[in-house]
Motif scaffolding. Structure first.
Motif, PDB file in Angstrom:
ATOM      1  N   ALA A 152       2.154   8.570  -6.172  1.00  0.00           N
ATOM      2  CA  ALA A 152       1.240  10.449  -6.090  1.00  0.00           C
ATOM      3  C   ALA A 152       2.595  11.282  -5.492  1.00  0.00           C
ATOM      4  O   ALA A 152       2.315  12.184  -6.128  1.00  0.00           O
ATOM      5  N   THR A 153       3.221  10.930  -4.565  1.00  0.00           N
ATOM      6  CA  THR A 153       4.181  12.142  -4.096  1.00  0.00           C
ATOM      7  C   THR A 153       5.173  11.937  -5.205  1.00  0.00           C
ATOM      8  O   THR A 153       5.704  13.390  -5.105  1.00  0.00           O
TER       9      THR A 153
ATOM     10  N   LEU B  68      11.407  10.182 -11.138  1.00  0.00           N
ATOM     11  CA  LEU B  68       9.947   9.615 -12.130  1.00  0.00           C
ATOM     12  C   LEU B  68       9.563   8.886 -13.437  1.00  0.00           C
ATOM     13  O   LEU B  68       8.275   8.330 -13.547  1.00  0.00           O
ATOM     14  N   LEU B  69      10.067   8.776 -13.155  1.00  0.00           N
ATOM     15  CA  LEU B  69      10.478   7.398 -14.597  1.00  0.00           C
ATOM     16  C   LEU B  69      10.092   6.325 -14.503  1.00  0.00           C
ATOM     17  O   LEU B  69       8.685   5.088 -15.314  1.00  0.00           O
TER      18      LEU B  69
ATOM     19  N   LEU C 219       1.132  -0.925  -0.451  1.00  0.00           N
ATOM     20  CA  LEU C 219       0.526  -0.276  -0.152  1.00  0.00           C
ATOM     21  C   LEU C 219       1.341   0.951  -0.004  1.00  0.00           C
ATOM     22  O   LEU C 219       0.855   1.931  -0.812  1.00  0.00           O
ATOM     23  N   GLY C 220       2.161   0.822   1.299  1.00  0.00           N
ATOM     24  CA  GLY C 220       2.468   2.101   0.791  1.00  0.00           C
ATOM     25  C   GLY C 220       3.840   2.334  -0.402  1.00  0.00           C
ATOM     26  O   GLY C 220       3.377   3.771  -0.928  1.00  0.00           O
ATOM     27  N   PHE C 221       3.541   1.209  -0.649  1.00  0.00           N
ATOM     28  CA  PHE C 221       5.161   1.551  -2.152  1.00  0.00           C
ATOM     29  C   PHE C 221       3.985   2.210  -3.392  1.00  0.00           C
ATOM     30  O   PHE C 221       4.441   2.813  -4.325  1.00  0.00           O
ATOM     31  N   GLY C 222       2.460   1.262  -2.924  1.00  0.00           N
ATOM     32  CA  GLY C 222       2.201   2.142  -4.311  1.00  0.00           C
ATOM     33  C   GLY C 222       1.546   3.022  -4.655  1.00  0.00           C
ATOM     34  O   GLY C 222       1.831   4.333  -5.550  1.00  0.00           O
TER      35      GLY C 222
ATOM     36  N   ALA D 174       7.068  16.563  -9.247  1.00  0.00           N
ATOM     37  CA  ALA D 174       7.664  17.024 -10.237  1.00  0.00           C
ATOM     38  C   ALA D 174       6.577  17.435 -11.157  1.00  0.00           C
ATOM     39  O   ALA D 174       7.143  18.414 -11.342  1.00  0.00           O
ATOM     40  N   VAL D 175       5.804  17.629 -10.461  1.00  0.00           N
ATOM     41  CA  VAL D 175       4.556  19.283 -10.708  1.00  0.00           C
ATOM     42  C   VAL D 175       5.622  20.333  -9.919  1.00  0.00           C
ATOM     43  O   VAL D 175       5.783  20.834 -10.419  1.00  0.00           O
TER      44      VAL D 175
END
Length: 203
Positions: free
Chosen positions: A110-111, A126-127, A103-106, A116-117
């Motif tokens: 979002a972080t 990011l890649l 759960l934490g890995f997935g 990146a934004v």
């Protein structure tokens, strides 16, 4: 004729590819971070500090981590992820430890996207976030749900959804201590060398 007594152990609910896949996906993702984090941090610190002078310097300083720090932190997190994957394999995916790590890995995808934004450009990891983290996490949860064991670790498993951020914080704290220790050791060695003097003659 007596038959063989069935084993009391619970048979695996999901294959090992699902559970050990957590460690494999993490390894791919963090290899990208291992190769880019230190170099990116040095350049991003200067660029972001110039763009946002109102932000305190210590915030940007936290981005500039030497390679030793990165190596130690990633190694420590890797040990936790390997343990979570192993526990998941042992329990057929029912382990609350494994499910919390998954759960934490997935969720940490979002972080990465938010970072990146925020910086308007590339950030380490990011890649492989859309290529590895998101697809694996969705697939693994789908397999757990189909097997009827998603959330089987109970409230303790879900409460430990904070496992990854806590692990990351501890890993970076230990890595910072190791890096400072090595820096002090190098400083003492250099000072001893200077005190000896390059032209010092023997007795």
């Amino acid at each position: 004729m007596t038959g063989r007594v069935p084993s009391p152990s619970v048979p695996p609910a999901v294959p090992a590819a699902v559970t050990w896949g957590l460690f494999a996906a993490w390894a791919v993702h963090d290899t990208e971070e291992l190769l880019t984090m230190s170099r990116w941090g040095r350049s991003a610190r200067r660029r972001l500090a110039a763009r946002h002078p109102e932000v305190p310097e210590f915030v940007w300083r936290a981005l500039d981590r030497p390679q030793t720090h990165v190596n130690v932190a990633i190694g420590l997190v890797g040990a936790v992820m390997a343990a979570a994957a192993a526990d998941g394999a042992r329990t057929g995916g029912r382990s609350g430890f494994y499910q919390a790590a998954l759960l934490g890995f997935g969720g940490h995808a979002a972080t990465h996207l938010a970072q990146a934004v925020a910086v308007r450009g590339y950030t380490p990891g990011l890649l492989t976030t859309p290529l590895v983290v998101v697809p694996y996490s969705l697939w693994a949860w789908l397999r757990l749900r189909r097997a009827g064991v998603a959330g089987a670790g109970g409230r303790l498993g879900w409460a430990s959804a904070a496992l990854l951020p806590v692990t990351l914080g501890a890993a970076h704290g230990i890595a910072a201590a190791v890096t400072r220790g090595r820096g002090r050791a190098r400083g003492i060695t250099a000072a001893a060398g200077r005190s000896a003097g390059p032209g010092r003659s023997g007795p």
